[in-house]
Write a protein that holds these residues in place. Structure first.
Motif, PDB file in Angstrom:
ATOM      1  N   ALA A  59       0.829  -1.211   0.000  1.00 44.25           N
ATOM      2  CA  ALA A  59       0.000   0.000   0.000  1.00 44.25           C
ATOM      3  C   ALA A  59       0.863   1.261   0.000  1.00 44.25           C
ATOM      4  CB  ALA A  59      -0.946  -0.006   1.202  1.00 44.25           C
ATOM      5  N   ILE A  60       1.959   1.251   0.760  1.00 43.20           N
ATOM      6  CA  ILE A  60       2.842   2.418   0.784  1.00 43.20           C
ATOM      7  C   ILE A  60       3.502   2.609  -0.574  1.00 43.20           C
ATOM      8  CG2 ILE A  60       5.009   3.336   1.724  1.00 43.20           C
ATOM      9  CD1 ILE A  60       4.131   2.289   4.465  1.00 43.20           C
ATOM     10  N   LEU A  61       3.993   1.526  -1.171  1.00 41.31           N
ATOM     11  CA  LEU A  61       4.642   1.641  -2.481  1.00 41.31           C
ATOM     12  C   LEU A  61       3.675   2.149  -3.545  1.00 41.31           C
ATOM     13  CD1 LEU A  61       6.932  -1.521  -2.585  1.00 41.31           C
ATOM     14  CD2 LEU A  61       7.627   0.873  -2.316  1.00 41.31           C
ATOM     15  N   GLN A  62       2.429   1.725  -3.452  1.00 42.25           N
ATOM     16  CA  GLN A  62       1.462   2.107  -4.468  1.00 42.25           C
ATOM     17  C   GLN A  62       0.846   3.484  -4.219  1.00 42.25           C
ATOM     18  OE1 GLN A  62      -1.471  -0.895  -5.267  1.00 42.25           O
ATOM     19  NE2 GLN A  62      -1.856  -0.066  -7.286  1.00 42.25           N
ATOM     20  N   TYR A  63       0.551   3.820  -2.968  1.00 44.41           N
ATOM     21  CA  TYR A  63      -0.213   5.041  -2.686  1.00 44.41           C
ATOM     22  C   TYR A  63       0.431   5.996  -1.679  1.00 44.41           C
ATOM     23  CZ  TYR A  63      -3.790   1.984  -4.655  1.00 44.41           C
ATOM     24  OH  TYR A  63      -4.484   1.125  -5.458  1.00 44.41           O
ATOM     25  N   GLY A  64       1.505   5.593  -1.024  1.00 40.77           N
ATOM     26  CA  GLY A  64       2.005   6.345   0.124  1.00 40.77           C
ATOM     27  C   GLY A  64       3.018   7.433  -0.131  1.00 40.77           C
ATOM     28  N   GLU A  65       3.568   7.503  -1.324  1.00 36.79           N
ATOM     29  CA  GLU A  65       4.636   8.466  -1.591  1.00 36.79           C
ATOM     30  C   GLU A  65       4.304   9.902  -1.179  1.00 36.79           C
ATOM     31  OE1 GLU A  65       7.235  10.388  -5.220  1.00 36.79           O
ATOM     32  OE2 GLU A  65       5.690   8.918  -5.693  1.00 36.79           O
ATOM     33  N   PRO A  66       3.136  10.441  -1.552  1.00 38.46           N
ATOM     34  CA  PRO A  66       2.860  11.837  -1.172  1.00 38.46           C
ATOM     35  C   PRO A  66       2.861  12.049   0.346  1.00 38.46           C
ATOM     36  CG  PRO A  66       1.193  11.018  -2.712  1.00 38.46           C
ATOM     37  CD  PRO A  66       2.055   9.867  -2.335  1.00 38.46           C
ATOM     38  N   TYR A  67       2.425  11.051   1.094  1.00 38.88           N
ATOM     39  CA  TYR A  67       2.347  11.171   2.547  1.00 38.88           C
ATOM     40  C   TYR A  67       3.725  11.044   3.184  1.00 38.88           C
ATOM     41  CZ  TYR A  67      -2.395  10.511   1.107  1.00 38.88           C
ATOM     42  OH  TYR A  67      -3.589  10.652   0.458  1.00 38.88           O
ATOM     43  N   LEU A  68       4.587  10.219   2.604  1.00 43.48           N
ATOM     44  CA  LEU A  68       5.962  10.118   3.096  1.00 43.48           C
ATOM     45  C   LEU A  68       6.716  11.417   2.826  1.00 43.48           C
ATOM     46  CD1 LEU A  68       6.939   6.496   2.027  1.00 43.48           C
ATOM     47  CD2 LEU A  68       6.350   7.291   4.313  1.00 43.48           C
ATOM     48  N   ARG A  69       6.560  11.955   1.634  1.00 40.90           N
ATOM     49  CA  ARG A  69       7.247  13.205   1.273  1.00 40.90           C
ATOM     50  C   ARG A  69       6.812  14.364   2.158  1.00 40.90           C
ATOM     51  NH1 ARG A  69      10.294  12.950  -3.192  1.00 40.90           N
ATOM     52  NH2 ARG A  69       9.807  11.366  -4.747  1.00 40.90           N
ATOM     53  N   SER A  70       5.526  14.438   2.459  1.00 38.96           N
ATOM     54  CA  SER A  70       5.005  15.557   3.259  1.00 38.96           C
ATOM     55  C   SER A  70       5.016  15.268   4.759  1.00 38.96           C
ATOM     56  CB  SER A  70       3.592  15.921   2.808  1.00 38.96           C
ATOM     57  OG  SER A  70       2.707  14.847   3.066  1.00 38.96           O
ATOM     58  N   LYS A  71       5.495  14.079   5.156  1.00 38.11           N
ATOM     59  CA  LYS A  71       5.538  13.671   6.565  1.00 38.11           C
ATOM     60  C   LYS A  71       4.150  13.717   7.201  1.00 38.11           C
ATOM     61  CE  LYS A  71      10.007  13.435   6.270  1.00 38.11           C
ATOM     62  NZ  LYS A  71      10.411  12.281   5.500  1.00 38.11           N
ATOM     63  N   ASP A  72       3.148  13.244   6.449  1.00 38.50           N
ATOM     64  CA  ASP A  72       1.744  13.269   6.872  1.00 38.50           C
ATOM     65  C   ASP A  72       1.331  11.887   7.379  1.00 38.50           C
ATOM     66  OD1 ASP A  72      -0.993  13.497   7.181  1.00 38.50           O
ATOM     67  OD2 ASP A  72      -1.390  14.055   5.090  1.00 38.50           O
ATOM     68  N   SER A  73       1.514  11.663   8.682  1.00 39.67           N
ATOM     69  CA  SER A  73       1.198  10.344   9.240  1.00 39.67           C
ATOM     70  C   SER A  73      -0.300  10.063   9.222  1.00 39.67           C
ATOM     71  CB  SER A  73       1.763  10.205  10.652  1.00 39.67           C
ATOM     72  OG  SER A  73       1.303  11.236  11.480  1.00 39.67           O
ATOM     73  N   ALA A  74      -1.132  11.086   9.444  1.00 38.99           N
ATOM     74  CA  ALA A  74      -2.585  10.868   9.418  1.00 38.99           C
ATOM     75  C   ALA A  74      -3.057  10.517   8.008  1.00 38.99           C
ATOM     76  CB  ALA A  74      -3.315  12.112   9.926  1.00 38.99           C
ATOM     77  N   GLY A  75      -2.520  11.191   7.002  1.00 42.40           N
ATOM     78  CA  GLY A  75      -2.868  10.881   5.613  1.00 42.40           C
ATOM     79  C   GLY A  75      -2.412   9.489   5.221  1.00 42.40           C
ATOM     80  N   LEU A  76      -1.208   9.105   5.667  1.00 45.65           N
ATOM     81  CA  LEU A  76      -0.708   7.763   5.387  1.00 45.65           C
ATOM     82  C   LEU A  76      -1.593   6.724   6.061  1.00 45.65           C
ATOM     83  CD1 LEU A  76       1.454   5.954   4.115  1.00 45.65           C
ATOM     84  CD2 LEU A  76       2.813   6.261   6.194  1.00 45.65           C
ATOM     85  N   CYS A  77      -1.985   6.990   7.293  1.00 50.20           N
ATOM     86  CA  CYS A  77      -2.859   6.082   8.037  1.00 50.20           C
ATOM     87  C   CYS A  77      -4.190   5.898   7.302  1.00 50.20           C
ATOM     88  CB  CYS A  77      -3.082   6.620   9.445  1.00 50.20           C
ATOM     89  SG  CYS A  77      -4.126   5.583  10.484  1.00 50.20           S
ATOM     90  N   ALA A  78      -4.808   7.000   6.890  1.00 45.64           N
ATOM     91  CA  ALA A  78      -6.087   6.925   6.175  1.00 45.64           C
ATOM     92  C   ALA A  78      -5.940   6.148   4.872  1.00 45.64           C
ATOM     93  CB  ALA A  78      -6.616   8.332   5.897  1.00 45.64           C
ATOM     94  N   THR A  79      -4.841   6.366   4.182  1.00 46.74           N
ATOM     95  CA  THR A  79      -4.591   5.655   2.926  1.00 46.74           C
ATOM     96  C   THR A  79      -4.431   4.160   3.167  1.00 46.74           C
ATOM     97  OG1 THR A  79      -3.584   7.595   1.924  1.00 46.74           O
ATOM     98  CG2 THR A  79      -2.979   5.475   0.981  1.00 46.74           C
ATOM     99  N   LEU A  80      -3.732   3.795   4.225  1.00 43.60           N
ATOM    100  CA  LEU A  80      -3.558   2.369   4.535  1.00 43.60           C
ATOM    101  C   LEU A  80      -4.891   1.727   4.889  1.00 43.60           C
ATOM    102  CD1 LEU A  80      -0.205   2.413   6.553  1.00 43.60           C
ATOM    103  CD2 LEU A  80      -0.558   1.839   4.149  1.00 43.60           C
TER     104      LEU A  80
END
Length: 126
Positions: A59-80
């Motif tokens: 999920a991170i490889l496919q959708y998480g890049e923007p959240y990793l770049r912006s250091k957005d843990s809540a956005g990454l969590c919602a995406t997961l």
């Protein structure tokens, strides 16, 4: 670009493994393990951890890049969560925070010690 991550120092696999090791509460996530026979317990938990690691990684490889770049843990969590990670949201958010924190470190995994600690080689400027 899909499948590419920001230039992190620790591999995404190491970051996820660290988050799982430190933030995943097996009894909260899998309360039914208390009823398993002892001989089945280790393989059941091991299979679960491997599966959740792979699912988070994909999920991170496919959708998480923007959240990793912006250091957005809540956005990454919602995406997961949207992509099939079925963990309690509070626990998953803590894991996402750990993943982001670990991705900023310039560290190299060395080994897991017998007492359950993880050993890393780290570069620091003083």
């Amino acid at each position: 670009m899909e499948g590419q991550l920001p230039n992190t120092h620790m591999s995404i696999d190491a970051c996820i493994a660290h988050a799982i090791h430190h933030d995943l509460d097996i009894l909260e996530t899998l309360p039914d393990v208390t009823g398993l026979p002892m001989e089945e317990l280790e393989s059941y938990i091991e299979n679960y951890v491997v599966s959740i690691h792979q699912t988070i990684r994909d999920a991170i490889l496919q959708y998480g890049e923007p959240y990793l770049r912006s250091k957005d843990s809540a956005g990454l969590c919602a995406t997961l969560i949207q992509n099939g990670i079925h963990l309690p949201p509070r626990m998953l958010l803590k894991m996402c925070r750990t993943i982001l924190k670990m991705s900023e470190l310039d560290a190299k995994f060395i080994l897991d010690t017998e007492d359950g600690k993880t050993l890393y080689f780290m570069k620091m400027s003083v």
